[in-house]
Design a protein around this motif. Structure first.
Motif, PDB file in Angstrom:
ATOM      1  N   TRP A 163      -7.829 -52.719  89.240  1.00 25.63           N
ATOM      2  CA  TRP A 163      -7.490 -52.729  87.820  1.00 25.63           C
ATOM      3  C   TRP A 163      -8.757 -52.592  86.988  1.00 25.63           C
ATOM      4  O   TRP A 163      -8.759 -51.958  85.944  1.00 25.63           O
ATOM      5  CB  TRP A 163      -6.743 -54.014  87.450  1.00 25.63           C
ATOM      6  CG  TRP A 163      -5.280 -53.955  87.778  1.00 25.63           C
ATOM      7  CD1 TRP A 163      -4.721 -53.846  89.020  1.00 25.63           C
ATOM      8  CD2 TRP A 163      -4.191 -53.987  86.854  1.00 25.63           C
ATOM      9  NE1 TRP A 163      -3.357 -53.803  88.933  1.00 25.63           N
ATOM     10  CE2 TRP A 163      -2.997 -53.893  87.623  1.00 25.63           C
ATOM     11  CE3 TRP A 163      -4.091 -54.105  85.481  1.00 25.63           C
ATOM     12  CZ2 TRP A 163      -1.732 -53.907  87.028  1.00 25.63           C
ATOM     13  CZ3 TRP A 163      -2.833 -54.118  84.892  1.00 25.63           C
ATOM     14  CH2 TRP A 163      -1.673 -54.006  85.664  1.00 25.63           C
ATOM     15  N   LYS A 164      -9.818 -53.196  87.433  1.00 25.44           N
ATOM     16  CA  LYS A 164     -11.133 -52.993  86.827  1.00 25.44           C
ATOM     17  C   LYS A 164     -12.176 -52.997  87.935  1.00 25.44           C
ATOM     18  O   LYS A 164     -12.007 -53.677  88.956  1.00 25.44           O
ATOM     19  CB  LYS A 164     -11.450 -54.045  85.772  1.00 25.44           C
ATOM     20  CG  LYS A 164     -11.518 -55.479  86.266  1.00 25.44           C
ATOM     21  CD  LYS A 164     -11.833 -56.421  85.114  1.00 25.44           C
ATOM     22  CE  LYS A 164     -11.917 -57.866  85.575  1.00 25.44           C
ATOM     23  NZ  LYS A 164     -12.217 -58.785  84.453  1.00 25.44           N
ATOM     24  N   CYS A 176      -0.778 -52.398  80.798  1.00 25.11           N
ATOM     25  CA  CYS A 176      -1.984 -51.627  81.125  1.00 25.11           C
ATOM     26  C   CYS A 176      -2.878 -51.449  79.907  1.00 25.11           C
ATOM     27  O   CYS A 176      -4.110 -51.492  80.016  1.00 25.11           O
ATOM     28  CB  CYS A 176      -1.582 -50.258  81.680  1.00 25.11           C
ATOM     29  SG  CYS A 176      -0.762 -50.309  83.288  1.00 25.11           S
ATOM     30  N   SER A 177      -2.286 -51.279  78.738  1.00 27.94           N
ATOM     31  CA  SER A 177      -3.074 -51.092  77.518  1.00 27.94           C
ATOM     32  C   SER A 177      -3.794 -52.379  77.119  1.00 27.94           C
ATOM     33  O   SER A 177      -4.951 -52.335  76.683  1.00 27.94           O
ATOM     34  CB  SER A 177      -2.168 -50.619  76.384  1.00 27.94           C
ATOM     35  OG  SER A 177      -1.571 -49.372  76.699  1.00 27.94           O
ATOM     36  N   TYR A 187      -4.748 -54.758  79.169  1.00 27.47           N
ATOM     37  CA  TYR A 187      -5.822 -54.952  80.149  1.00 27.47           C
ATOM     38  C   TYR A 187      -6.976 -53.993  79.861  1.00 27.47           C
ATOM     39  O   TYR A 187      -8.149 -54.386  79.907  1.00 27.47           O
ATOM     40  CB  TYR A 187      -5.264 -54.725  81.551  1.00 27.47           C
ATOM     41  CG  TYR A 187      -6.071 -55.365  82.654  1.00 27.47           C
ATOM     42  CD1 TYR A 187      -5.757 -56.637  83.123  1.00 27.47           C
ATOM     43  CD2 TYR A 187      -7.148 -54.700  83.234  1.00 27.47           C
ATOM     44  CE1 TYR A 187      -6.484 -57.221  84.146  1.00 27.47           C
ATOM     45  CE2 TYR A 187      -7.883 -55.278  84.251  1.00 27.47           C
ATOM     46  CZ  TYR A 187      -7.555 -56.544  84.703  1.00 27.47           C
ATOM     47  OH  TYR A 187      -8.287 -57.119  85.707  1.00 27.47           O
ATOM     48  N   ALA A 188      -6.654 -52.747  79.564  1.00 22.62           N
ATOM     49  CA  ALA A 188      -7.698 -51.759  79.276  1.00 22.62           C
ATOM     50  C   ALA A 188      -8.451 -52.107  77.993  1.00 22.62           C
ATOM     51  O   ALA A 188      -9.669 -51.910  77.897  1.00 22.62           O
ATOM     52  CB  ALA A 188      -7.076 -50.370  79.163  1.00 22.62           C
ATOM     53  N   THR A 232     -12.528 -52.528  77.680  1.00 21.64           N
ATOM     54  CA  THR A 232     -13.343 -51.728  76.769  1.00 21.64           C
ATOM     55  C   THR A 232     -14.000 -52.598  75.693  1.00 21.64           C
ATOM     56  O   THR A 232     -15.132 -52.314  75.270  1.00 21.64           O
ATOM     57  CB  THR A 232     -12.490 -50.639  76.108  1.00 21.64           C
ATOM     58  OG1 THR A 232     -11.341 -51.251  75.477  1.00 21.64           O
ATOM     59  CG2 THR A 232     -12.012 -49.634  77.146  1.00 21.64           C
ATOM     60  N   LEU A 276     -12.546 -49.056  83.612  1.00 21.66           N
ATOM     61  CA  LEU A 276     -11.120 -48.925  83.909  1.00 21.66           C
ATOM     62  C   LEU A 276     -10.910 -48.529  85.369  1.00 21.66           C
ATOM     63  O   LEU A 276     -11.540 -47.600  85.874  1.00 21.66           O
ATOM     64  CB  LEU A 276     -10.479 -47.875  82.995  1.00 21.66           C
ATOM     65  CG  LEU A 276     -10.650 -48.090  81.488  1.00 21.66           C
ATOM     66  CD1 LEU A 276      -9.934 -46.976  80.735  1.00 21.66           C
ATOM     67  CD2 LEU A 276     -10.124 -49.445  81.058  1.00 21.66           C
ATOM     68  N   LEU A 316      -4.729 -48.660  86.371  1.00 20.57           N
ATOM     69  CA  LEU A 316      -4.306 -48.482  84.988  1.00 20.57           C
ATOM     70  C   LEU A 316      -3.769 -47.074  84.749  1.00 20.57           C
ATOM     71  O   LEU A 316      -2.751 -46.888  84.074  1.00 20.57           O
ATOM     72  CB  LEU A 316      -5.469 -48.762  84.040  1.00 20.57           C
ATOM     73  CG  LEU A 316      -6.023 -50.194  84.089  1.00 20.57           C
ATOM     74  CD1 LEU A 316      -7.217 -50.317  83.145  1.00 20.57           C
ATOM     75  CD2 LEU A 316      -4.948 -51.206  83.730  1.00 20.57           C
TER      76      LEU A 316
END
Length: 213
Positions: A30-31, A135-136, A138-139, A143, A158, A162
């Motif tokens: 995920w990251k 997902c947004s 988490y992203a 960022t 990312l 994602l």
């Protein structure tokens, strides 16, 4: 046949989207972040919704599960809930879509099948929205930390999960417009069939211009 083929294609696309969404939940990356050095010291750090790990240059991974759900960051708890809801909604949406398809022999009358198709469409679009939101979120957290000059901890980028989740969300939401078009086509077909197949002896509701003169 054209509507039936479109219905089957839409069903396959949405099922593919649900599979992608479901595979996102346990996916590792995920990251991700890398620490480059010599061949011996190069390491890759990565996390998902359940654990955080480090993988060295030999491919050996050391992982640590998140100790307590109540001690997690709020965004991880929200992402977990949204992803689980997305998988559940997509599962029931797939069942209703299968029953509501015109080419299947179960589900009852055309009206019942049309209602099931609409219901499955709403469930698929909710499933896609839940996954896309998770997902947004988490992203956005990744960022925000990455571009924050005051953030001194390790920064991540990312992960592949994602992008898989976003792709699955788009495919899952495709069924919403498809369901609406199928129901419209079925209703029009039913109205036409009812107009053409009147019972013998049924009184006509069309009167001439001078009917009452």
């Amino acid at each position: 046949m054209g509507n039936m083929a479109t219905e089957i294609v839409a069903f396959l696309l949405t099922i593919s989207g649900w599979i992608l969404v479901s595979s996102t939940l346990p996916t590792d990356y995920w990251k991700v972040s890398s620490v480059d050095g010599t061949v011996i010291t190069t390491a890759t750090f990565w996390s998902n919704l359940w654990k955080t790990c480090v993988t060295d240059s030999t491919g050996v991974s050391n992982c640590k599960d998140f100790p307590s759900m109540l001690a997690l960051d709020a965004y991880i708890q929200v992402c977990r809930g949204l992803m689980i809801a997305s998988v559940c909604l997509g599962f029931f949406g797939a069942i209703f879509a299968l029953v509501g398809m015109k080419c299947t022999k179960i589900g009852g009358s055309e009206t019942t099948k049309a209602r099931l198709t609409v219901l499955s469409g709403f469930q698929f679009i909710l499933s896609g929205l839940c996954c896309m939101t998770a997902c947004s979120i988490y992203a956005h957290r990744i960022t925000t930390d990455f571009f924050d000059p005051l953030f001194v901890a390790q920064k991540f980028e990312l992960g592949a999960a994602l992008f898989i989740g976003w792709a699955g969300s788009v495919l899952a939401e495709y069924s919403y417009s498809g369901a609406a078009s199928f129901v419209t086509a079925r209703n029009n077909h039913s109205k036409t069939a009812n107009g053409l197949h009147k019972e013998p002896g049924a009184p006509s509701r069309q009167f001439g211009r001078n009917a009452y003169v």
